[in-house]
Design a protein around this motif. Structure first.
Motif, mmCIF file in Angstrom:
data_model
loop_
_atom_site.group_PDB
_atom_site.id
_atom_site.type_symbol
_atom_site.label_atom_id
_atom_site.label_comp_id
_atom_site.label_asym_id
_atom_site.label_seq_id
_atom_site.Cartn_x
_atom_site.Cartn_y
_atom_site.Cartn_z
ATOM 1 N N LEU A 88 0.952 -1.164 0.062
ATOM 2 C CA LEU A 88 -0.239 -0.038 0.101
ATOM 3 C C LEU A 88 0.813 1.143 -0.073
ATOM 4 O O LEU A 88 0.527 2.236 -0.707
ATOM 5 N N MET A 89 1.765 1.275 0.731
ATOM 6 C CA MET A 89 2.648 2.441 1.047
ATOM 7 C C MET A 89 3.412 2.627 -0.456
ATOM 8 O O MET A 89 3.755 3.823 -0.848
ATOM 9 N N ASN A 90 3.884 1.473 -0.944
ATOM 10 C CA ASN A 90 4.533 1.883 -2.176
ATOM 11 C C ASN A 90 3.663 2.489 -3.370
ATOM 12 O O ASN A 90 4.057 3.246 -4.040
ATOM 13 N N ARG A 91 2.719 1.945 -3.406
ATOM 14 C CA ARG A 91 1.748 2.313 -4.388
ATOM 15 C C ARG A 91 1.317 3.728 -4.056
ATOM 16 O O ARG A 91 1.319 4.646 -5.044
ATOM 17 N N LEU A 92 1.104 4.150 -2.839
ATOM 18 C CA LEU A 92 0.974 5.407 -2.312
ATOM 19 C C LEU A 92 2.019 6.479 -2.817
ATOM 20 O O LEU A 92 1.854 7.510 -3.278
ATOM 21 N N ALA A 93 3.233 6.057 -2.833
ATOM 22 C CA ALA A 93 4.544 6.818 -2.907
ATOM 23 C C ALA A 93 4.507 7.227 -4.120
ATOM 24 O O ALA A 93 4.846 8.186 -4.759
ATOM 25 N N GLU A 94 4.183 6.035 -5.259
ATOM 26 C CA GLU A 94 4.309 6.391 -6.597
ATOM 27 C C GLU A 94 3.008 7.283 -7.074
ATOM 28 O O GLU A 94 3.380 8.052 -7.832
ATOM 29 N N GLU A 95 1.858 7.080 -6.430
ATOM 30 C CA GLU A 95 0.949 7.822 -6.867
ATOM 31 C C GLU A 95 0.964 9.186 -6.458
ATOM 32 O O GLU A 95 0.625 10.474 -7.061
ATOM 33 N N ALA A 96 1.455 9.465 -5.060
ATOM 34 C CA ALA A 96 1.691 10.872 -4.519
ATOM 35 C C ALA A 96 2.875 11.424 -5.464
ATOM 36 O O ALA A 96 2.707 12.686 -5.796
ATOM 37 N N GLY A 97 3.852 10.861 -5.791
ATOM 38 C CA GLY A 97 4.974 11.586 -6.608
ATOM 39 C C GLY A 97 4.466 12.064 -7.819
ATOM 40 O O GLY A 97 4.843 12.978 -8.146
ATOM 41 N N GLN A 98 3.626 11.199 -8.369
ATOM 42 C CA GLN A 98 2.929 11.514 -9.889
ATOM 43 C C GLN A 98 1.946 12.672 -9.605
ATOM 44 O O GLN A 98 1.940 13.605 -10.587
ATOM 45 N N LEU A 99 1.186 12.560 -8.583
ATOM 46 C CA LEU A 99 0.114 13.713 -8.603
ATOM 47 C C LEU A 99 0.542 15.118 -7.770
ATOM 48 O O LEU A 99 0.109 15.995 -8.130
ATOM 49 N N LEU A 100 1.436 14.780 -6.679
ATOM 50 C CA LEU A 100 1.745 15.919 -5.986
ATOM 51 C C LEU A 100 3.179 16.510 -6.024
ATOM 52 O O LEU A 100 3.559 17.276 -5.691
ATOM 53 N N GLY A 101 4.033 15.413 -6.834
ATOM 54 C CA GLY A 101 5.139 15.807 -6.994
ATOM 55 C C GLY A 101 6.229 15.232 -6.204
ATOM 56 O O GLY A 101 5.946 14.721 -5.008
ATOM 57 N N GLU A 102 7.523 15.073 -6.382
ATOM 58 C CA GLU A 102 8.596 14.208 -5.649
ATOM 59 C C GLU A 102 8.749 14.831 -4.562
ATOM 60 O O GLU A 102 9.127 14.445 -3.338
ATOM 61 N N ALA A 103 8.636 16.185 -4.457
ATOM 62 C CA ALA A 103 9.244 17.097 -3.287
ATOM 63 C C ALA A 103 8.093 17.323 -2.244
ATOM 64 O O ALA A 103 8.213 17.884 -1.232
ATOM 65 N N HIS A 104 6.833 16.817 -2.652
ATOM 66 C CA HIS A 104 5.915 17.109 -1.476
ATOM 67 C C HIS A 104 5.917 16.232 -0.575
ATOM 68 O O HIS A 104 6.412 15.144 -0.379
ATOM 69 N N GLN A 105 5.372 16.656 0.597
ATOM 70 C CA GLN A 105 5.940 16.197 2.066
ATOM 71 C C GLN A 105 5.281 14.801 2.053
ATOM 72 O O GLN A 105 5.731 13.751 2.487
ATOM 73 N N LEU A 106 4.212 14.519 1.457
ATOM 74 C CA LEU A 106 3.438 13.303 1.583
ATOM 75 C C LEU A 106 4.298 12.101 0.784
ATOM 76 O O LEU A 106 4.513 11.253 1.293
ATOM 77 N N THR A 107 4.928 12.665 -0.302
ATOM 78 C CA THR A 107 5.550 11.732 -1.064
ATOM 79 C C THR A 107 6.874 11.403 -0.364
ATOM 80 O O THR A 107 7.262 10.266 -0.365
ATOM 81 N N THR A 108 7.484 12.244 0.149
ATOM 82 C CA THR A 108 8.775 12.148 1.078
ATOM 83 C C THR A 108 8.596 11.378 2.260
ATOM 84 O O THR A 108 9.456 10.223 2.433
ATOM 85 N N ASP A 109 7.486 11.656 2.889
ATOM 86 C CA ASP A 109 7.280 10.518 4.169
ATOM 87 C C ASP A 109 7.025 9.244 3.532
ATOM 88 O O ASP A 109 7.152 8.341 4.479
ATOM 89 N N ALA A 110 6.119 8.936 2.573
ATOM 90 C CA ALA A 110 5.938 7.679 2.188
ATOM 91 C C ALA A 110 7.137 6.944 1.841
ATOM 92 O O ALA A 110 7.210 5.735 2.245
#
Length: 121
Positions: A88-110
């Motif tokens: 789940l976290m892996n999928r979330l990290a990929e999706e957050a990176g695509q939607l929010l950007g790699e620098a977004h806090q949620l992406t980096t936290d995931a």
């Protein structure tokens, strides 16, 4: 818990008026407290329902869905459901990176959670 469950049932029946965020937040919050009280199975179920409700209310990729999944993934990991949490976290990290950007806090936290979980075995 009975009063909280009744309040959530009422809010779900009145979603158009109360908004999805109350229901999603309420289910997630109830799940966290159930886990803290020692009822991990019920807590995980409440948090899973929060994710499902977020999907229904907001649709895939919405920030509230991603945040709810993030909390659920941590709860799964802490409950010993490590493979499911990692997926789940892996999928979330990929999706957050695509939607929010790699620098977004949620992406980096995931991504940090994934590194931490990988390092701890």
């Amino acid at each position: 818990m009975r009063c909280w469950s009744e309040l959530l049932e009422f809010a779900q029946a009145e979603q158009a008026e109360t908004g999805w965020s109350f229901v999603v937040y309420g289910l997630g919050n109830m799940g966290e407290w159930q886990i803290k009280a020692g009822d991990t199975a019920a807590g995980l179920d409440s948090m899973r329902r929060a994710v499902e409700t977020a999907y229904t209310g907001y649709g895939p990729g919405h920030f509230h869905v991603l945040m709810t999944e993030y909390a659920y993934a941590h709860a799964l990991h802490n409950a010993g459901e490590r493979e499911q949490a990692y997926e789940l976290m892996n999928r979330l990290a990929e999706e957050a990176g695509q939607l929010l950007g790699e620098a977004h806090q949620l992406t980096t936290d995931a991504r940090e959670a994934l590194r931490s979980w990988s390092a701890s075995g």
